[in-house]
Design a protein around this motif. Structure first.
Motif, PDB file in Angstrom:
ATOM      1  N   ASP A   1       0.756  -1.220  -0.083  1.00 38.56           N
ATOM      2  CA  ASP A   1      -0.153  -0.029  -0.058  1.00 38.56           C
ATOM      3  C   ASP A   1       0.828   1.236  -0.020  1.00 38.56           C
ATOM      4  O   ASP A   1       1.647   1.496   0.921  1.00 38.56           O
ATOM      5  CB  ASP A   1      -0.778  -0.079   1.282  1.00 38.56           C
ATOM      6  N   ALA A   2       0.614   2.019  -1.001  1.00 41.57           N
ATOM      7  CA  ALA A   2       1.411   3.239  -1.129  1.00 41.57           C
ATOM      8  C   ALA A   2       0.633   4.494  -1.367  1.00 41.57           C
ATOM      9  O   ALA A   2       0.675   5.194  -2.137  1.00 41.57           O
ATOM     10  CB  ALA A   2       2.499   3.041  -2.228  1.00 41.57           C
ATOM     11  N   THR A   3      -0.394   4.542  -0.309  1.00 41.48           N
ATOM     12  CA  THR A   3      -1.482   5.511  -0.328  1.00 41.48           C
ATOM     13  C   THR A   3      -1.291   6.562   0.718  1.00 41.48           C
ATOM     14  O   THR A   3      -1.960   7.658   0.849  1.00 41.48           O
ATOM     15  CB  THR A   3      -2.678   5.095  -0.039  1.00 41.48           C
ATOM     16  N   GLY A   4       0.079   6.574   1.402  1.00 48.35           N
ATOM     17  CA  GLY A   4       0.173   7.301   2.393  1.00 48.35           C
ATOM     18  C   GLY A   4      -0.829   7.213   3.419  1.00 48.35           C
ATOM     19  O   GLY A   4      -0.731   8.028   4.739  1.00 48.35           O
ATOM     20  N   GLY A   5      -1.246   6.105   3.869  1.00 50.68           N
ATOM     21  CA  GLY A   5      -2.210   5.895   4.892  1.00 50.68           C
ATOM     22  C   GLY A   5      -3.512   6.304   4.476  1.00 50.68           C
ATOM     23  O   GLY A   5      -4.401   6.941   5.366  1.00 50.68           O
ATOM     24  N   SER A   6      -3.998   6.402   3.193  1.00 53.64           N
ATOM     25  CA  SER A   6      -5.248   7.166   2.914  1.00 53.64           C
ATOM     26  C   SER A   6      -6.341   6.091   3.750  1.00 53.64           C
ATOM     27  O   SER A   6      -6.522   4.958   3.862  1.00 53.64           O
ATOM     28  CB  SER A   6      -5.436   7.200   1.671  1.00 53.64           C
ATOM     29  N   ASP A   7      -7.296   7.018   4.228  1.00 52.77           N
ATOM     30  CA  ASP A   7      -8.381   6.466   4.641  1.00 52.77           C
ATOM     31  C   ASP A   7      -8.466   5.116   5.603  1.00 52.77           C
ATOM     32  O   ASP A   7      -9.056   4.278   5.775  1.00 52.77           O
ATOM     33  CB  ASP A   7      -9.455   6.019   3.641  1.00 52.77           C
ATOM     34  N   LEU A   8      -7.262   5.483   6.575  1.00 47.03           N
ATOM     35  CA  LEU A   8      -7.350   4.447   7.623  1.00 47.03           C
ATOM     36  C   LEU A   8      -8.200   4.577   8.586  1.00 47.03           C
ATOM     37  O   LEU A   8      -8.630   5.765   8.878  1.00 47.03           O
ATOM     38  CB  LEU A   8      -5.822   4.466   8.178  1.00 47.03           C
TER      39      LEU A   8
END
Length: 252
Positions: A245-252
Motif C-alpha cells: 500500500d503506497a497511499t500514505g495511509g489514506s482512509d485508515l
C-alpha cells in the motif's frame, strides 16, 4: 555499483507521471530501461533524455496497449533495441487509464476500454515476457488504493485494479519455483497529469485529497517509484504475492 547494474527493465506507460518516475528510479539504480509509450513520443524521448543526462541508460519503445496487435508491436520494438530473446529482468506493468463513472454512468464501451488497457494488456504483456524473464526476475504491477477503499465513482476502474491483484496472487504461486517474485504497488491520490483536471488548481480538492492520507499530503510519482524500486531489488527476494500500500495511509 548500483543495485540493478546489469539488469534490463521494461516499464509500460513510462512517458509521464508514475511510469516516468519508475523508469528514472530504476535507471538511477543501474538498470537499462525500456520506456514504453502509447502516443506521446516527445514525452517518452524527454524521459529517456532525463535518464541519460544523469548517466543512466534507456530507450523509448512505442506500443499503444489495449488495442489489437499491441503486444506484438511492443516486443518487436524491444527486439530492435535489445536483440531477439534478450532477457527482461524486471517487468513493471504500469500502463493504465482512469474511467470515471458510477455503475449507472459507465457505458459498455468505457468498461471494455478500461479492462483492455488496465488488465488485458498487463496479462498478455506478462505472458509474452515470461520466457525472457530469468529465474530470480521481478514482476511489479501498479494497481491502486481503490482495491482497498470503496470508490463507487469509478467502479469499472476499481474492478480492473482488483483483477490485477488477483492476477498477481496466482502468478506469484505459479512462478515461485523459478524464484521470480510478483508483487503489486497500490498508489493513492498522486499528483500526475492524469489527475490534473480535478486536482491541480482546485485548492479544496487538493486539501481534501491531502486530508485523506494519514501522512497529510498528496502523493508524488517518486513516492511510488521508490516502492517499485525496492520490489525490483535483491532486497525484496523474499516478498511475493502481495500488495504494498503506497497511499500514505489514506482512509485508515
Amino acid at each position: 555499483m548500483t543495485a540493478l547494474h546489469g539488469k534490463t527493465a521494461l516499464v509500460t506507460g513510462a512517458g509521464r507521471g508514475i511510469g516516468r518516475a519508475i523508469a528514472e528510479r530504476l535507471a538511477a539504480e543501474g538498470a537499462l530501461v525500456a520506456v514504453n509509450y502509447a502516443r506521446d513520443e516527445a514525452a517518452a524521448k524527454d524521459t529517456v533524455a532525463a535518464i541519460e543526462a544523469r548517466g543512466g541508460r534507456a530507450f523509448a519503445v512505442r506500443a499503444e496497449l489495449g488495442v489489437p496487435g499491441d503486444v506484438d508491436e511492443l516486443f518487436a520494438g524491444l527486439d530492435r533495441e535489445l536483440g531477439p530473446q534478450a532477457p527482461i529482468d524486471i517487468l513493471v506493468n504500469n500502463t493504465g487509464i482512469t474511467v470515471r463513472g458510477t455503475i449507472e454512468e459507465t457505458t459498455p464501451e468505457d468498461y471494455d476500454r478500461a479492462f483492455a488497457v488496465n488488465t488485458r494488456a498487463a496479462f498478455f504483456v506478462t505472458r509474452r515476457a515470461l520466457p525472457r524473464i530469468p529465474d530470480g526476475g521481478r514482476i511489479v504491477t501498479v494497481t491502486s488504493g481503490v482495491t482497498r477503499i470503496a470508490f463507487p465513482e469509478a467502479i469499472a476502474y476499481a474492478m480492473t485494479k482488483g483483477a490485477l491483484e488477483t492476477f498477481t496472487l496466482a502468478l506469484a504461486k505459479h512462478l515461485g519455483p523459478r524464484g521470480i517474485t510478483v508483487n503489486n504497488v497500490a498508489p493513492g491520490i498522486v499528483d500526475t497529469d492524469m489527475n490534473a483536471e480535478w486536482l491541480r488548481g482546485d485548492e479544496a480538492a487538493w486539501a481534501a485529497s491531502a486530508g485523506r492520507a494519514a501522512l497529510g499530503r498528496v502523493g508524488t510519482p517518486r513516492d511510488v517509484a521508490g516502492v517499485v524500486a525496492f520490489l525490483a531489488s535483491g532486497d525484496a527476494g523474499w516478498v511475493t504475492g502481495t500488495t504494498v500500500d503506497a497511499t500514505g495511509g489514506s482512509d485508515l
